[in-house]
Design a protein around this motif. Structure first.
Motif, PDB file in Angstrom:
ATOM      1  N   ALA A 256      50.818  54.355 139.655  1.00 27.71           N
ATOM      2  CA  ALA A 256      49.642  55.017 140.227  1.00 27.71           C
ATOM      3  C   ALA A 256      48.774  55.612 139.122  1.00 27.71           C
ATOM      4  CB  ALA A 256      50.080  56.112 141.202  1.00 27.71           C
ATOM      5  N   PHE A 257      49.401  56.229 138.135  1.00 30.35           N
ATOM      6  CA  PHE A 257      48.651  56.757 136.992  1.00 30.35           C
ATOM      7  C   PHE A 257      47.948  55.630 136.235  1.00 30.35           C
ATOM      8  CE2 PHE A 257      51.855  60.505 136.364  1.00 30.35           C
ATOM      9  CZ  PHE A 257      51.413  61.079 137.540  1.00 30.35           C
ATOM     10  N   ALA A 258      48.628  54.493 136.119  1.00 28.36           N
ATOM     11  CA  ALA A 258      48.061  53.371 135.365  1.00 28.36           C
ATOM     12  C   ALA A 258      46.790  52.850 136.016  1.00 28.36           C
ATOM     13  CB  ALA A 258      49.090  52.246 135.237  1.00 28.36           C
ATOM     14  N   VAL A 259      46.767  52.771 137.346  1.00 23.52           N
ATOM     15  CA  VAL A 259      45.560  52.321 138.048  1.00 23.52           C
ATOM     16  C   VAL A 259      44.423  53.314 137.811  1.00 23.52           C
ATOM     17  CG1 VAL A 259      44.553  51.866 140.319  1.00 23.52           C
ATOM     18  CG2 VAL A 259      46.854  51.022 139.778  1.00 23.52           C
ATOM     19  N   GLY A 260      44.747  54.612 137.838  1.00 27.75           N
ATOM     20  CA  GLY A 260      43.736  55.618 137.531  1.00 27.75           C
ATOM     21  C   GLY A 260      43.266  55.520 136.097  1.00 27.75           C
ATOM     22  N   ALA A 261      44.167  55.204 135.181  1.00 25.68           N
ATOM     23  CA  ALA A 261      43.808  55.049 133.773  1.00 25.68           C
ATOM     24  C   ALA A 261      42.833  53.901 133.569  1.00 25.68           C
ATOM     25  CB  ALA A 261      45.067  54.837 132.937  1.00 25.68           C
ATOM     26  N   VAL A 262      43.030  52.807 134.294  1.00 25.36           N
ATOM     27  CA  VAL A 262      42.107  51.671 134.200  1.00 25.36           C
ATOM     28  C   VAL A 262      40.708  52.093 134.624  1.00 25.36           C
ATOM     29  CG1 VAL A 262      41.546  49.437 135.251  1.00 25.36           C
ATOM     30  CG2 VAL A 262      43.866  49.888 134.449  1.00 25.36           C
ATOM     31  N   ARG A 263      40.616  52.885 135.682  1.00 24.54           N
ATOM     32  CA  ARG A 263      39.301  53.391 136.125  1.00 24.54           C
ATOM     33  C   ARG A 263      38.657  54.250 135.042  1.00 24.54           C
ATOM     34  NH1 ARG A 263      40.849  56.860 140.712  1.00 24.54           N
ATOM     35  NH2 ARG A 263      38.782  57.720 140.304  1.00 24.54           N
ATOM     36  N   ALA A 264      39.454  55.095 134.399  1.00 29.07           N
ATOM     37  CA  ALA A 264      38.920  55.982 133.362  1.00 29.07           C
ATOM     38  C   ALA A 264      38.430  55.185 132.156  1.00 29.07           C
ATOM     39  CB  ALA A 264      39.987  56.988 132.941  1.00 29.07           C
ATOM     40  N   LEU A 265      39.171  54.149 131.787  1.00 30.41           N
ATOM     41  CA  LEU A 265      38.753  53.306 130.663  1.00 30.41           C
ATOM     42  C   LEU A 265      37.430  52.621 130.957  1.00 30.41           C
ATOM     43  CD1 LEU A 265      42.232  51.775 129.734  1.00 30.41           C
ATOM     44  CD2 LEU A 265      40.824  53.217 128.252  1.00 30.41           C
ATOM     45  N   ARG A 266      37.272  52.134 132.159  1.00 33.14           N
ATOM     46  CA  ARG A 266      36.012  51.485 132.522  1.00 33.14           C
ATOM     47  C   ARG A 266      34.865  52.484 132.508  1.00 33.14           C
ATOM     48  NH1 ARG A 266      38.283  47.748 137.409  1.00 33.14           N
ATOM     49  NH2 ARG A 266      38.764  45.903 136.165  1.00 33.14           N
ATOM     50  N   ALA A 267      35.133  53.681 133.032  1.00 33.19           N
ATOM     51  CA  ALA A 267      34.089  54.701 133.060  1.00 33.19           C
ATOM     52  C   ALA A 267      33.658  55.085 131.645  1.00 33.19           C
ATOM     53  CB  ALA A 267      34.582  55.932 133.812  1.00 33.19           C
ATOM     54  N   ALA A 268      34.580  54.979 130.694  1.00 33.66           N
ATOM     55  CA  ALA A 268      34.285  55.310 129.297  1.00 33.66           C
ATOM     56  C   ALA A 268      33.714  54.119 128.538  1.00 33.66           C
ATOM     57  CB  ALA A 268      35.553  55.806 128.609  1.00 33.66           C
ATOM     58  N   GLY A 269      33.547  52.987 129.214  1.00 33.40           N
ATOM     59  CA  GLY A 269      32.986  51.810 128.560  1.00 33.40           C
ATOM     60  C   GLY A 269      33.959  51.080 127.667  1.00 33.40           C
ATOM     61  N   ARG A 270      35.276  51.300 127.869  1.00 34.40           N
ATOM     62  CA  ARG A 270      36.295  50.620 127.064  1.00 34.40           C
ATOM     63  C   ARG A 270      36.726  49.325 127.742  1.00 34.40           C
ATOM     64  NH1 ARG A 270      38.858  53.970 123.366  1.00 34.40           N
ATOM     65  NH2 ARG A 270      37.547  55.787 122.934  1.00 34.40           N
TER      66      ARG A 270
END
Length: 357
Positions: A256-270
């Motif tokens: 569950a954390f990993a799916v949230g991490a993917v969202r954060a990476l996209r939001a940061a343009g990574r």
């Protein structure tokens, strides 16, 4: 007693009359107890089947003082154990455990996340499997208060908890994920784990710190609250990226954390995996349906859950202490199947078996 169609159900007295034996003999023959001649036992079983006799399970349980039911319990919140679909780690364990328990004539009672004051106190069970107990686990405390036997799926982390357990290889799983990241070129991976004291978090931190020391990585460990689910993963990763912009990989233990991490990476343009690779521990629905799909580990949960049932039934005296149960009696630990890496797009920068730099 009659059926829904009005026909009277055959009783043990009917079987006894048809077999010309006493009701006690029928009971002993059908339950595999007492001294009944093998030929008589088989004849009684055949007559019972022909008559359509079914034993009164409730009466049997009352006579024996058994519920013929075991529980699957955990203090792990559904936000990480199941998710909105309820099709996660906990439910995969439950499905396999229920199947194995039924083979031995036991029902599996699925307990929602156990907290203090839980209804676990009032559930009629003979024992329980506790999934990844914490150091001060609410489910364990309640079972001990009731005097009920239990086994653990995952190594107990409380020093005083000597319950038999099926080992889920917490440290080996992280070793596997970190070795994969290194093979793919990671030189500054960070670790994201749950904030509790479950073996998966404790063992992950220890394995990560050993790897960081061995390979010269700057050790970066972030914890997130389990009850926060995907949002906790997003928030933790967003803060991590802001504080450590140079990280090139994330080993996020909770899916569950990993799916949230993917969202954060996209939001940061990574970009994933070009800028930052992402891997997780459990190869479940979240890992497979994430975009991109997440590299994860096959934990062999079906076998592990089945072994935990066998281990518990041996403690209850319902199974002989051989095989899995015998191994646990010798050392308290049953090893699960070796974890297997499942590489996916979230971390594949190179061919899976490319040589290391």
């Amino acid at each position: 007693m009659t059926t829904s169609h009005g026909a009277r159900r055959p009783t043990i007295a009917d079987v006894a009359a048809a077999a010309s034996v006493s009701r006690t003999t029928v009971s002993h023959a059908l339950n595999g107890i007492g001294k009944v001649d093998p030929r008589t036992r088989e004849r009684i079983k055949k007559i019972a089947a022909e008559l359509g006799y079914r034993p009164n399970l409730r009466a049997q349980r009352l006579r024996r003082g058994e519920a013929k039911a075991i529980a699957l319990a955990s203090s792990m919140p559904f936000a990480v154990a199941g998710g909105p679909s309820r099709l996660g780690f906990y439910m995969e364990v439950a499905a396999a455990a229920a199947e194995r328990a039924l083979v031995h004539g036991y029902a599996l009672v699925l307990i929602p996340p156990v907290q203090s004051g839980s209804a676990l106190y009032s559930v009629d069970i003979d024992g329980a499997i506790v999934v990844e107990p914490e150091a001060h686990d609410a489910a364990v405390a309640q079972l001990r208060e009731r005097g009920l036997p239990y086994v653990a799926l995952g190594r107990p982390t409380a020093p005083e908890d000597d319950a038999p357990y099926v080992d889920l290889h917490g440290g080996s799983v992280v070793d596997l994920l970190l070795e994969h990241l290194r093979d793919q070129g990671a030189r500054s991976p960070a670790l994201v784990i749950g904030a509790g004291t479950r073996h998966s978090s404790v063992d992950a931190r220890a394995a990560y710190e050993r790897a960081a020391a061995a390979h010269g990585w700057p050790p970066i460990v972030v914890t997130a609250p389990e009850n926060g689910g995907e949002q906790a993963g997003y928030d933790s990763c967003a803060a991590l990226l802001a504080q450590h912009p140079g990280i090139d990989a994330l080993c996020v233990l909770v899916d569950a954390f990993a799916v949230g991490a993917v969202r954060a990476l996209r939001a940061a343009g990574r970009r994933i995996p070009d800028d930052v690779m992402v891997v997780t521990r459990y190869d479940g629905l979240r890992a497979r349906t994430c975009e991109p799909p997440l590299t994860a580990v096959d934990l062999g949960l079906e076998r592990a859950a089945s072994d935990a049932v066998e281990l518990l039934l041996a403690r209850l005296g319902a199974r002989p202490a051989t095989g899995v149960a015998g191994a646990a009696e010798c050392g308290g630990e049953v090893p699960a199947a070796e974890p297997l890496l499942v590489p996916r797009a979230s971390s594949l920068r190179r061919a899976p078996f490319a040589e290391r730099d």
